[in-house]
Design an enzyme around this catalytic site. Structure first.
Site, PDB file in Angstrom:
ATOM      1  N   LYS A  22       2.841  11.738 -10.055  1.00  0.00           N
ATOM      2  CA  LYS A  22       2.543  10.735  -9.032  1.00  0.00           C
ATOM      3  C   LYS A  22       3.819  10.037  -8.589  1.00  0.00           C
ATOM      4  O   LYS A  22       4.032   9.774  -7.403  1.00  0.00           O
ATOM      5  CB  LYS A  22       1.530   9.718  -9.590  1.00  0.00           C
ATOM      6  CG  LYS A  22       1.184   8.583  -8.652  1.00  0.00           C
ATOM      7  CD  LYS A  22      -0.041   7.818  -9.151  1.00  0.00           C
ATOM      8  CE  LYS A  22       0.244   7.002 -10.390  1.00  0.00           C
ATOM      9  NZ  LYS A  22       0.890   5.708 -10.116  1.00  0.00           N
ATOM     10  N   SER A  23       4.693   9.734  -9.553  1.00  0.00           N
ATOM     11  CA  SER A  23       5.940   9.023  -9.243  1.00  0.00           C
ATOM     12  C   SER A  23       6.833   9.850  -8.319  1.00  0.00           C
ATOM     13  O   SER A  23       7.370   9.338  -7.330  1.00  0.00           O
ATOM     14  CB  SER A  23       6.699   8.694 -10.532  1.00  0.00           C
ATOM     15  OG  SER A  23       5.939   7.851 -11.348  1.00  0.00           O
ATOM     16  N   ARG A  27       7.427   9.292  -3.959  1.00  0.00           N
ATOM     17  CA  ARG A  27       8.794   9.180  -3.446  1.00  0.00           C
ATOM     18  C   ARG A  27       9.063  10.261  -2.409  1.00  0.00           C
ATOM     19  O   ARG A  27       9.625  10.006  -1.330  1.00  0.00           O
ATOM     20  CB  ARG A  27       9.804   9.286  -4.596  1.00  0.00           C
ATOM     21  CG  ARG A  27       9.888   8.024  -5.451  1.00  0.00           C
ATOM     22  CD  ARG A  27      10.515   8.301  -6.820  1.00  0.00           C
ATOM     23  NE  ARG A  27      10.779   7.059  -7.550  1.00  0.00           N
ATOM     24  CZ  ARG A  27       9.853   6.346  -8.178  1.00  0.00           C
ATOM     25  NH1 ARG A  27       8.578   6.742  -8.154  1.00  0.00           N
ATOM     26  NH2 ARG A  27      10.171   5.242  -8.831  1.00  0.00           N
ATOM     27  N   GLY A  69      -0.374   0.372  -6.202  1.00  0.00           N
ATOM     28  CA  GLY A  69       0.810  -0.492  -6.229  1.00  0.00           C
ATOM     29  C   GLY A  69       2.063   0.182  -5.715  1.00  0.00           C
ATOM     30  O   GLY A  69       2.848  -0.421  -4.971  1.00  0.00           O
ATOM     31  N   SER A 145      10.965  -1.799 -10.883  1.00  0.00           N
ATOM     32  CA  SER A 145      11.876  -0.785 -10.343  1.00  0.00           C
ATOM     33  C   SER A 145      11.368  -0.226  -9.022  1.00  0.00           C
ATOM     34  O   SER A 145      12.130   0.355  -8.244  1.00  0.00           O
ATOM     35  CB  SER A 145      12.055   0.353 -11.347  1.00  0.00           C
ATOM     36  OG  SER A 145      10.819   1.012 -11.576  1.00  0.00           O
ATOM     37  N   ASP A 290       4.956   2.566 -18.877  1.00  0.00           N
ATOM     38  CA  ASP A 290       3.656   3.165 -18.571  1.00  0.00           C
ATOM     39  C   ASP A 290       3.038   3.903 -19.759  1.00  0.00           C
ATOM     40  O   ASP A 290       1.840   4.218 -19.731  1.00  0.00           O
ATOM     41  CB  ASP A 290       3.770   4.132 -17.383  1.00  0.00           C
ATOM     42  CG  ASP A 290       3.770   3.396 -16.053  1.00  0.00           C
ATOM     43  OD1 ASP A 290       3.441   2.197 -16.029  1.00  0.00           O
ATOM     44  OD2 ASP A 290       4.103   4.032 -15.029  1.00  0.00           O
ATOM     45  N   ARG A 321      -1.882  -5.816 -18.763  1.00  0.00           N
ATOM     46  CA  ARG A 321      -2.119  -4.767 -19.758  1.00  0.00           C
ATOM     47  C   ARG A 321      -1.936  -5.242 -21.193  1.00  0.00           C
ATOM     48  O   ARG A 321      -2.593  -4.734 -22.102  1.00  0.00           O
ATOM     49  CB  ARG A 321      -1.212  -3.553 -19.466  1.00  0.00           C
ATOM     50  CG  ARG A 321      -1.675  -2.769 -18.256  1.00  0.00           C
ATOM     51  CD  ARG A 321      -0.790  -1.587 -17.939  1.00  0.00           C
ATOM     52  NE  ARG A 321      -1.389  -0.785 -16.885  1.00  0.00           N
ATOM     53  CZ  ARG A 321      -0.768   0.194 -16.221  1.00  0.00           C
ATOM     54  NH1 ARG A 321       0.500   0.470 -16.509  1.00  0.00           N
ATOM     55  NH2 ARG A 321      -1.390   0.881 -15.285  1.00  0.00           N
TER      56      ARG A 321
END
Length: 408
Positions: A22-23, A27, A69, A145, A290, A321
């Protein structure tokens, strides 16, 4: 939908394909919007990435990213440089509680036109896209970040590139390095020295085809499953690289303490449970927050004490969390201590049966607790939240021997 989970028998050897990171996907989707010649393979099927794709490709006055997010941060930067656009960027009720001020301030330093629609410093925001000619910006280094990556991703399309000065100790450096590595992969020159990051402007990419690596955060749940399984259990996962851009690949080292050995074979990893001796662990997860939930639950399931530090960003995720972990682990019988950045669990061999785990609209709460079904029957509430990052999670668990039943 609530699910009742238990585990009757394990396949000693299982294989799974995990969706693209996903990251990396989010991007690269933004970079593809800036450089349309880019072709992407193994795109994530997560809700967040679907939202990202739709928000970029459709012309809308109001863009609702729901719980995503990453999309909120990245699209704030994207729409700020999309000339002649006029967009209100909004999200879920939880998203409206997650601050966006630091990114908005940084973009405004560059000349962006952004205003708050409801509450100062929080979404929704109205963005009028324009050409940005300024190229220097200062940002606190200990913020999410994603704020930093959002600025770096639009930098190649700024007329004079970008010089970003980070003040203080940097949070989640691997995610910043991932962003820079992806920029480098498509031919954009960058540098990262001391606390100064520079990105050159670019009209066209040099490498128009990118294969996205599978998601290490998603792999973490299988590390937990193998750790909680019998010696000799193997799970094979597809499309992972030894020299990964993803910070969560630190799982390879961390889970050695819990008896999980990782072997890289071509584009696969083989996870195997070995004998181990570990009564407690102390980890600083400032660069990989994470996976904190997964590790905490693994430790509790194994009866291993743990002290996890560097977790200050967990309080502004999909939920708080740290507080959520404390509440749900305590229901299972754990002795848990938390501060604003630390989670500590005392060693324990007792796990309560048939406890219902609240997920707080947080995908990682559901998936981090699921491996505990190897040790006790449990219920996962609102199980569909996993679609945010890993829509096929429950189907994949069934493939490797989990018994999962829908309940009212």
């Amino acid at each position: 939908m609530n699910l009742h989970l238990n585990f009757s028998s394990t396949n000693k050897k299982s294989s799974l394909n995990i969706t693209g990171s996903k990251s990396e996907t989010n991007r690269l989707l933004l970079l593809q919007a800036l450089f349309p010649e880019l072709k992407l393979e193994n795109i994530s099927i997560s809700d967040d990435s679907v939202v990202m794709q739709k928000s970029i490709s459709r012309s809308q006055k109001v863009v609702d990213i729901h719980h995503a997010g990453t999309a909120m941060r990245f699209l704030t930067a994207y729409f700020a440089i999309k000339e002649n656009s006029d967009v209100v960027l909004t999200g879920s009720s939880r998203m409206k509680q997650r601050p966006i001020k630091f990114l908005v301030d940084a973009l405004q330093q560059l000349g962006a036109e952004i205003n708050y629609v409801e509450n100062e410093n929080y979404p929704p925001i109205r963005i009028k896209g324009k050409k940005l000619t300024k190229n220097k910006v200062t940002l606190k280094a200990n913020v999410s970040s994603q704020y930093i990556s959002a600025l770096l991703l639009i930098a190649p399309k700024l007329e004079n590139g970008l010089e970003l000065v980070l003040e203080g100790e940097i949070t989640s450096i691997p995610y910043i390095r991932m962003t820079l590595a992806l920029l480098n992969e498509i031919g954009i020159e960058t540098s990262f020295e001391n606390n100064i990051i520079k990105v050159n402007s670019k009209l066209k990419t040099q490498n128009p085809e990118v294969k996205i690596e599978s998601d290490w955060s998603s792999a973490s749940y299988y590390y937990s499953i193998v750790a909680l399984s019998q010696i000799g259990t193997q799970i094979i996962l597809s499309n992972f690289k030894k020299n990964s851009f993803q910070g969560d690949s630190i799982l390879v080292e961390i889970y050695k303490s819990f008896g999980v050995e990782t072997t890289f074979v071509e584009n696969q990893i083989i996870l195997e449970k070995k004998e181990y001796k570990c009564s407690s662990v102390k980890l600083n997860l400032i660069e990989s927050p994470d996976i904190a939930q997964t590790i905490a639950v693994t430790c509790f399931g194994l009866g291993v004490g743990c002290r996890l530090e560097g977790l200050h960003t967990l309080k502004i995720k999909e939920t708080d969390r740290l507080e959520a972990l404390k509440k749900e682990l305590s229901k299972l019988g754990a002795m848990v201590f938390t501060t604003d950045s630390i989670l500590q669990i005392a060693p324990s061999t007792r796990i309560k049966e048939n406890i219902s785990i609240k997920t707080y609209q947080d995908h990682r709460m559901a998936m981090a607790f699921a491996p505990l079904a190897l040790r006790t029957n449990l219920i996962i509430e609102d199980s569909e939240v996993v679609s945010k990052s890993y829509p096929t999670f429950w189907d994949d668990l069934k493939q490797i021997g989990f018994e999962i039943e829908e309940i009212n």
